[in-house]
Design an enzyme around this catalytic site. Structure first.
Site, PDB file in Angstrom:
ATOM      1  N   HIS A 276     -19.578 -33.830  -7.463  1.00  0.00           N
ATOM      2  CA  HIS A 276     -20.274 -33.513  -6.213  1.00  0.00           C
ATOM      3  C   HIS A 276     -21.486 -32.664  -6.600  1.00  0.00           C
ATOM      4  O   HIS A 276     -21.326 -31.553  -7.104  1.00  0.00           O
ATOM      5  CB  HIS A 276     -19.360 -32.750  -5.254  1.00  0.00           C
ATOM      6  CG  HIS A 276     -18.238 -33.580  -4.724  1.00  0.00           C
ATOM      7  ND1 HIS A 276     -16.983 -33.085  -4.454  1.00  0.00           N
ATOM      8  CD2 HIS A 276     -18.178 -34.902  -4.411  1.00  0.00           C
ATOM      9  CE1 HIS A 276     -16.203 -34.050  -3.999  1.00  0.00           C
ATOM     10  NE2 HIS A 276     -16.909 -35.166  -3.961  1.00  0.00           N
ATOM     11  N   GLU A 279     -21.800 -28.886  -5.850  1.00  0.00           N
ATOM     12  CA  GLU A 279     -20.796 -27.954  -6.384  1.00  0.00           C
ATOM     13  C   GLU A 279     -21.235 -27.622  -7.806  1.00  0.00           C
ATOM     14  O   GLU A 279     -20.839 -28.262  -8.765  1.00  0.00           O
ATOM     15  CB  GLU A 279     -19.407 -28.585  -6.304  1.00  0.00           C
ATOM     16  CG  GLU A 279     -18.982 -28.832  -4.855  1.00  0.00           C
ATOM     17  CD  GLU A 279     -17.739 -29.702  -4.698  1.00  0.00           C
ATOM     18  OE1 GLU A 279     -17.002 -29.882  -5.693  1.00  0.00           O
ATOM     19  OE2 GLU A 279     -17.512 -30.208  -3.580  1.00  0.00           O
ATOM     20  N   HIS A 414     -14.854 -28.717  -9.918  1.00  0.00           N
ATOM     21  CA  HIS A 414     -15.392 -28.778  -8.558  1.00  0.00           C
ATOM     22  C   HIS A 414     -15.684 -27.358  -8.061  1.00  0.00           C
ATOM     23  O   HIS A 414     -15.546 -26.391  -8.798  1.00  0.00           O
ATOM     24  CB  HIS A 414     -14.394 -29.456  -7.617  1.00  0.00           C
ATOM     25  CG  HIS A 414     -14.328 -30.945  -7.758  1.00  0.00           C
ATOM     26  ND1 HIS A 414     -14.610 -31.811  -6.728  1.00  0.00           N
ATOM     27  CD2 HIS A 414     -14.021 -31.733  -8.817  1.00  0.00           C
ATOM     28  CE1 HIS A 414     -14.465 -33.065  -7.139  1.00  0.00           C
ATOM     29  NE2 HIS A 414     -14.098 -33.038  -8.402  1.00  0.00           N
ATOM     30  N   GLU A 506     -10.925 -26.215  -8.881  1.00  0.00           N
ATOM     31  CA  GLU A 506     -11.839 -25.724  -7.839  1.00  0.00           C
ATOM     32  C   GLU A 506     -12.192 -24.295  -8.244  1.00  0.00           C
ATOM     33  O   GLU A 506     -11.345 -23.404  -8.244  1.00  0.00           O
ATOM     34  CB  GLU A 506     -11.158 -25.755  -6.473  1.00  0.00           C
ATOM     35  CG  GLU A 506     -10.759 -27.156  -6.006  1.00  0.00           C
ATOM     36  CD  GLU A 506     -11.922 -27.948  -5.430  1.00  0.00           C
ATOM     37  OE1 GLU A 506     -13.009 -27.370  -5.267  1.00  0.00           O
ATOM     38  OE2 GLU A 506     -11.730 -29.146  -5.140  1.00  0.00           O
TER      39      GLU A 506
END
Length: 651
Positions: A276, A279, A414, A506
């Site tokens: 992404h 990110e 991410h 994350e």
């Protein structure tokens, strides 16, 4: 000095301008940290709030609501009353030069609430407030036209104070519909504190590592990678695995003591960031990591030297460079939650890989003969490989990369949360969320824990949840499907189509942290990045060879008793099987060979247990090979063939 200022003192009242576009010159002062959670909940107050889930602690830029309206995780601060006396207050905890405010509407599936205009006031004691002025009148700032686009108001003249209030003046109303709701970030610089009056408020130091801590666009990233390659030519190599839709190359940095080739028995590791594009922390961490490993290797740091000598490491900092360039142009506070997430064609690469799970589960339900089921190396469906398939060129490039290199372990970096997720990411019956484990659940939990438990922010028991789920309750790791259903994820594809185990990390609540936060983010993640790479050396490894010729056997299948997931040997016959400590019965099979089994013990050591196999060709296969080369049939083979004929004649 500031210590001698009266409590009501406030310097320089402000002129202003507003913008939803990127500013030509970056604001002098960084964000205080409402979005990054550097500003704590007890630093936020409000005139009123509708309920706890809409309290002042939820008035943070880009905060995401839960799926339910009415829970404790709503998507903004919302005032209880609809009048011009409502305010959200931020306590900077020390004299601060305020330079601007960024405003956003409420994040909600069900409600649409935005503030159209607002005023700003300052104070040093919360008793006397001075308004921000525009000449002789109170300044009124332009707010939001939609709920998601961040709008910046920069003060032309900054103001020094400790407290700042955002005071809405107009907002969306439609009869009883519409409330005063907002999410915000405040820009400000803490004033120098030579007398250490605010020592209790001292921010954590940056990093002692001398790395290039800033955001790098495509050209700057390429330049930095080249500088690392120039500094460490003996252990680095830059290569491209393909191009993005707009033609930007997907560059990889290889770090190894023999760059450019696979060494027998040496495991292959990869980090992928920027799937992404908005990110961005993973991208910067991988650029930091390659600089760090180069410098530490030259310095003789034994841990890094061992990693470089024992592992072939591949770092892909930007899988979606097109998306990144979009977000980068807006800047860290103004790119919002989604700008740059998707590929140039609008594809979410997080769910763009072939869905192999559905075929696997359908076969399990329909097949009566369990021995016919496969549990690894699932083929890619034909429809997916056609030119008409809606597959990003970046996704195709990564799949080809995964097929060409025998990767053993990977992590997909991410942002936007603080948690490590592991496969499967897809639920079995398309439920919104359901715990869906692989055969290697216990090892995946180990991998996820290795990263999460060594990450300085994740492992902090006092941290607050980022958005709408408290992952501390799960020790900061979760089965991906138990969080939300993601068909076609890279993690699931990697596990089912190749030998490689992969998790998603994350990295931060804030998808696009301000450049000033990058040194601390490196400190938060450095140990985790290193320790996770070291996990590639857990379990067993070996070479499967032909007993007669000693040649490595490609595509030999390695089976672990009571573990329903096999892996295969690489082109030279070498293999790696990630396993937790314990005793395992291991079997190697290959086409045209008799299978062989042995018991292998996995210890807690850094190094894997060596578990080699020498397979004997089946008599008929061996005969075919000898006759094809015009050779003589050895006596032991003649005897074996005679025994087989006699056994067949007696049946």
């Amino acid at each position: 000095s500031l210590r001698d200022m009266p409590a009501t003192f406030s310097v320089n009242l402000c002129l202003f301008y507003t913008s939803a576009r990127p500013f030509l010159t970056a604001p002098e002062c960084p964000p205080l940290g409402l979005e990054s959670l550097k500003v704590k909940d007890d630093q936020l107050r409000a005139s009123s709030f509708k309920r706890r889930g809409l309290g002042p602690h939820r008035g943070r830029l880009n905060i995401q609501s839960g799926t339910e309206d009415g829970d404790i995780y709503d998507g903004a601060w919302c005032a209880q009353y609809r009048d011009k006396k409502q305010w959200l207050e931020v306590d900077a905890r020390q004299p601060t030069r305020f330079t601007g405010v960024i405003l956003q509407g409420r994040n909600s599936i069900w409600s649409w609430d935005v503030v159209y205009s607002y005023k700003v006031q300052f104070s040093n004691d919360t008793l006397v407030w001075k308004p921000c002025m525009n000449g002789t009148e109170e300044a009124v700032f332009e707010g939001n036209k939609d709920a998601e686009t961040p709008v910046l108001a920069l003060f032309n003249t900054s103001t020094v104070a400790r407290y700042i209030r955002i005071n809405p003046q107009s907002w969306y109303e439609n009869g009883t519909q519409g409330s005063i709701c907002l999410r915000a970030e405040v820009l400000g610089c803490a004033l120098p504190d030579p007398n250490n009056i605010y020592a209790w408020q001292t921010e954590p130091e940056g990093s002692k590592d001398k790395l290039d801590f800033r955001h790098h666009n495509y050209k700057e990233m390429r330049k930095l990678m080249k500088s690392v390659n120039d500094a460490c030519p003996d252990i680095t190599r830059i290569y491209s695995i393909g191009k993005s839709y707009t033609g930007l190359k997907l560059y990889v940095m290889e770090i190894s003591d023999n760059p450019g080739k696979h060494e027998l028995g040496e495991p292959e590791f990869r980090y992928v960031a920027g799937m992404h594009g908005n990110e961005v922390l993973g991208r910067e961490l991988l650029l930091n990591l390659m600089q760090y490993m180069c410098e530490e290797y030259k310095r003789g740091d034994q841990r890094v030297v061992r990693l470089v000598k024992d592992t072939r490491i591949h770092l892909l900092p930007s899988m979606n460079p097109d998306g990144y360039e979009l977000a980068f142009k807006k800047g860290s506070e103004l790119s919002g939650w989604a700008l740059g997430r998707y590929s140039y064609e609008g594809i979410d690469m997080n769910s763009n890989f072939a869905d192999l799970n559905s075929g696997m589960w359908t076969a399990i339900e329909l097949e009566t003969d369990q021995s016919k089921l496969i549990n690894h190396y699932f083929p890619i469906p034909e429809y997916y490989t056609s030119e008409e398939a809606f597959v990003a060129s970046e996704t195709r490039a990564v799949i080809s990369w995964m097929q060409n290199i025998p990767f053993v372990l990977s992590a997909n970096l991410h942002g936007g949360e603080l948690v490590v997720t592991y496969p499967y990411d897809m639920t079995r019956d398309w439920a919104p969320r359901e715990h869906t484990p692989t055969a290697d659940e216990s090892f995946f939990r180990w991998l996820a824990t290795a990263y999460a438990s060594t990450n300085r922010v994740m492992s902090n028991p006092d941290r607050r949840p980022c958005h709408n789920k408290d992952f501390l309750r799960y020790n900061n790791i979760i089965n991906g499907a138990d969080w939300h259903n993601v068909p076609g994820s890279m993690n699931d594809f990697s596990y089912l189509h190749t030998n490689c185990f992969e998790v998603t990390v994350e990295l931060s609540c804030d998808k696009f942290p301000h450049a000033s936060e990058l040194p601390i983010e490196w400190e938060n993640n450095r140990e985790s990045l290193l320790i996770y790479m070291e996990q590639v050396h857990r379990g067993i490894k070996g070479v499967v060879r032909d007993k007669d010729t000693g040649a490595g056997i490609m595509d030999a299948i390695i089976k672990i008793e009571d573990l329903d997931h096999h892996i295969r040997s690489a082109s030279d016959g070498d293999y790696w099987r990630l396993l937790n400590p314990g005793e395992y019965r291991v079997t190697a099979t290959a086409e045209g060979y008799l299978s062989s089994s042995r018991t292998c013990q996995v210890m807690y050591d850094y190094y894997p247990t060596i578990c080699d196999f020498h397979l004997t060709k089946m008599p008929l296969q061996r005969l075919k090979d000898i006759l094809a080369k015009g050779g003589k049939i050895p006596k032991d083979l003649q005897l074996r063939l005679r025994q087989l004929r006699m056994r067949k004649g007696g049946e």
